[in-house]
Design a protein around this motif. Structure first.
Motif, short mmCIF file in Angstrom:
data_model
loop_
_atom_site.label_atom_id
_atom_site.label_comp_id
_atom_site.label_asym_id
_atom_site.label_seq_id
_atom_site.Cartn_x
_atom_site.Cartn_y
_atom_site.Cartn_z
N ARG A 109 0.93 -1.10 0.10
CA ARG A 109 -0.04 0.00 0.03
C ARG A 109 0.91 0.99 0.18
NH1 ARG A 109 -3.43 -3.41 3.83
NH2 ARG A 109 -5.44 -3.95 2.75
N ALA A 125 -6.32 -4.59 -2.70
CA ALA A 125 -5.06 -3.36 -2.05
C ALA A 125 -4.48 -2.28 -2.67
CB ALA A 125 -3.98 -3.68 -1.16
N GLU A 146 -7.45 0.53 -4.57
CA GLU A 146 -7.95 1.25 -3.36
C GLU A 146 -6.59 2.26 -3.39
OE1 GLU A 146 -7.03 -0.51 0.43
OE2 GLU A 146 -8.43 -2.10 0.20
N VAL A 147 -5.61 2.68 -4.17
CA VAL A 147 -4.93 3.56 -4.20
C VAL A 147 -4.60 4.40 -5.90
CG1 VAL A 147 -2.57 4.10 -3.24
CG2 VAL A 147 -3.89 2.94 -2.81
#
Length: 509
Positions: A414, A443, A446-447
Motif C-alpha cells: 500500500r 489493496a 484502493e490506491v
C-alpha cells in the motif's frame, strides 16, 4: 599524372594514432609511457566481446581522465554464429573497416587516439587491424607491451630459451597434426588462443611426445592466474586468456607433482552466482567463469540443471525451502578447502541466496571467504521485453509471507502504491497461498486507478516465455503463478501505439 591521394602517406594537421600495449594483466606492468599517453589522449578506444566488458579498459582505468571520449569497439560475431554473406571473415572485416572509420573521424578532427591492446599491440593483438587501415594515413606510434608469453614464463619461473635454442610461437587454431609437427621440431614453444581449441592443443603436445614437460598458464600475472602441468587441465575450465608453454629443456627437469601443484594456491571459498532469469546468454562471463572453476555446485535442483554438466564437479541439489541449510553446507565445503559455487536464478542478491549465505557465514563461518557475483534480474528481463517500465523510481517487493507476516506485505504494498512507484512483484502466487495475490490486487485498487498499466512476464528468457500487457482493472490474479513476475506501473507509465511500455524519466511526465 594523377595527383597525390590522401592514402599515399601520413597526413599533417591531424590527430596522432597510438597503439598502446598494456602488458599481460598486472597493472604494475603497464609502462610509464603507456600510462602517460593514455592520460593525454583525446580519445581512448578499446575492443570488447558482445558482453561489452573490456579487459584492456579495466587495465587502463587508473590512467583515464574525465572528459576523454571512449570508443567501445564491440565485436559483432563469434566464429560459431554469423549470418553475414561473407561468413565470419566477411563479418569481421566489415567490423574492422567500420571501427577504423570511427577512429579516422576523430583523427581528421585533430584528436589524438589511443587504441588499447592487452599484451603487445603487434602480438596477436586487435590493434594491428586498425594499424593496417590507418597507419599509412595518419602519424602513428606503437608502444610495445609485455607479452603474455613473457608473463607466463615469469610466473612459472621457467626460462623460455637459452643459448642457441629456438622459440616457436603457435596459434592453437592450427590443425592438431600441424601443431604436433611444429612441437616435435622446436626447442621451446608457446601455443596461444586456447579456450575451445584446448583439446586439440593437448592432443598435439601428446602426439609430439612433449606433454610431460608442458605447462598451462591462465591469466598470467593477474590475481586470477592459474598454472599447472598441461596434462592435468580440465578442458571445460579453459578460458581464451590462457596459453600452453613448452619451456627450455636446458633449465632442468620439470618439477614433480608436489612441486607443480604449489603453483596453484587452493584455498576454499564460496562464490554466490546469479544465472540470470532464463536463457544462457543472460549469464555473465564472470558468473560462467566462477561456475567453471568450482569444485562443488550447491543450489536448488532446477537451477543446478541449468548449469552445463561437468564430471569433475560434485553437485549438491536441494529443496527450495532450505536456504539456511544449503548455505551452511556450502560454507562447510569451503572451510575444507573446496571452491564452492552457490547457484541462484536472476541476481543472487535479490530475494535469493546471497543474503542467506552471508547471514549464516556471519554467525558460524566468519573465517570463510564469500563473494557475490551479480546477475540479470527477473525485473530487468521482463522490463526489457516491453520497453522501459522501470525508467523512473520503482520498488521491488516479494509477496511471499514465509519469512515475514502477510500484513507487513500488504502494508508495504500500500505504501509503495501510495508513493506512486512502479512496483515489481516477485513470488506472486504459490499453490500454498493462492488467495493472497487477489488480496494484493484489491489493496492496489484502493490506491491506483483501474487503467494503471500492468505487465505480466512468465518464464522470460525460457522456453515457455510469454509477456502480457494489461491494466489493473483487467488484471486476473488466477492467470499468474510462481513462474511469473508482475509489474504494476505508476501514474506516469504509458503504452505507446506500437505496444511498448515506458515510465517517463520526469515526474510528473
Amino acid at each position: 599524372m594523377r595527383g597525390q591521394s590522401r592514402d599515399s602517406g601520413p597526413s599533417t594537421g591531424t590527430g596522432r594514432l597510438y597503439g598502446v600495449g598494456l602488458g599481460p594483466g598486472d597493472p604494475e606492468l603497464v609502462t610509464v609511457k603507456a600510462a602517460r599517453l593514455i592520460g593525454a589522449a583525446d580519445v581512448v578506444a578499446f575492443h570488447a566481446a558482445q558482453h561489452g566488458r573490456s579487459v584492456a579498459r579495466g587495465l587502463a582505468a587508473p590512467y583515464l581522465r574525465e572528459g576523454q571520449v571512449e570508443e567501445l569497439l564491440v565485436y559483432p560475431v563469434t566464429t560459431e554464429t554469423t549470418a553475414h554473406p561473407g561468413g565470419y571473415q566477411g563479418a569481421i572485416d566489415e567490423f574492422y573497416e567500420a571501427a577504423a572509420a570511427r577512429l579516422a573521424a576523430h583523427l581528421d578532427a585533430g584528436r589524438d587516439v589511443v587504441v588499447l591492446a592487452e599484451g603487445d599491440p603487434f602480438f596477436y593483438g586487435s590493434y594491428m587491424h586498425m594499424h593496417k587501415r590507418l597507419a599509412h594515413r595518419y602519424p602513428t606510434e606503437v608502444v610495445p607491451g609485455v607479452t603474455s608469453v613473457s608473463g607466463a614464463a615469469a610466473v612459472l619461473g621457467r626460462p623460455l630459451v637459452e643459448r642457441d635454442e629456438v622459440l616457436t610461437v603457435l596459434p592453437g587454431t592450427l590443425p592438431s597434426d600441424e601443431l604436433a609437427e611444429w612441437l616435435s621440431t622446436t626447442d621451446s614453444a608457446a601455443v596461444m588462443k586456447l579456450g575451445r581449441t584446448f583439446r586439440n592443443v593437448r592432443d598435439a603436445f601428446e602426439a609430439a611426445g612433449v606433454l610431460d614437460r608442458a605447462f598451462y598458464v591462465e591469466r598470467a600475472t593477474t590475481a586470477q592466474q592459474r598454472t599447472m602441468p598441461l596434462a592435468e587441465v580440465d578442458p571445460d575450465t579453459v578460458p581464451y586468456f590462457s596459453l600452453a608453454l613448452l619451456p627450455s629443456e636446458l633449465t632442468g627437469p620439470v618439477p614433480g607433482p608436489e612441486q607443480a601443484s604449489e603453483t596453484e594456491v587452493r584455498t576454499g571459498e564460496v562464490v554466490v552466482v546469479g544465472l540470470g532469469p532464463g536463457q544462457r546468454s543472460w549469464t555473465t562471463p564472470e558468473a560462467a567463469e566462477a561456475l567453471a572453476r568450482a569444485d562443488d555446485l550447491v543450489g536448488y535442483g532446477p537451477y543446478l540443471d541449468r548449469v552445463p554438466a561437468n564430471p569433475r564437479q560434485t553437485r549438491h541439489p536441494s529443496d527450495n525451502r532450505v536456504e539456511a541449510e544449503r548455505a551452511a553446507h556450502a560454507l562447510e565445503l569451503a572451510r575444507s578447502g573446496r571452491r564452492v559455487a552457490v547457484v541462484s536464478s536472476g541476481d543472487p542478491g535479490v530475494f535469493a541466496m546471497a543474503a542467506a549465505v552471508l547471514e549464516v557465514a556471519a554467525d558460524d563461518f566468519p573465517d570463510v571467504e564469500v563473494r557475490v557475483l551479480p546477475g540479470l534480474t527477473a525485473a530487468q528481463a521482463v522490463a526489457s521485453r516491453v520497453g522501459a517500465p522501470l525508467g523512473h523510481d520503482f520498488a521491488i517487493l516479494s509477496l511471499s509471507d514465509v519469512l515475514k507476516p502477510w500484513d507487513v506485505v500488504l502494508d508495504r504494498l500500500r505504501h509503495a502504491a501510495a508513493a506512486d512507484l512502479v512496483i515489481a512483484l516477485y513470488n506472486p502466487r504459490s499453490k500454498a497461498r493462492p488467495h493472497q495475490l487477489g488480496e494484493a490486487h484489491q489493496a492496489l485498487l484502493e490506491v491506483r486507478k483501474p487503467e494503471t498499466v500492468v505487465v505480466i512476464g512468465r518464464d522470460v528468457g525460457g522456453a515457455a516465455e510469454s509477456v502480457t500487457v494489461t491494466t489493473l482493472g483487467e488484471f486476473d490474479p488466477e492467470s499468474v503463478d510462481m513462474r511469473c513476475l508482475v509489474m504494476i506501473g505508476s501514474t506516469q507509465t504509458r503504452v505507446t501505439p506500437s505496444g511498448q511500455v515506458f515510465t517517463s524519466r520526469r515526474y510528473p511526465g
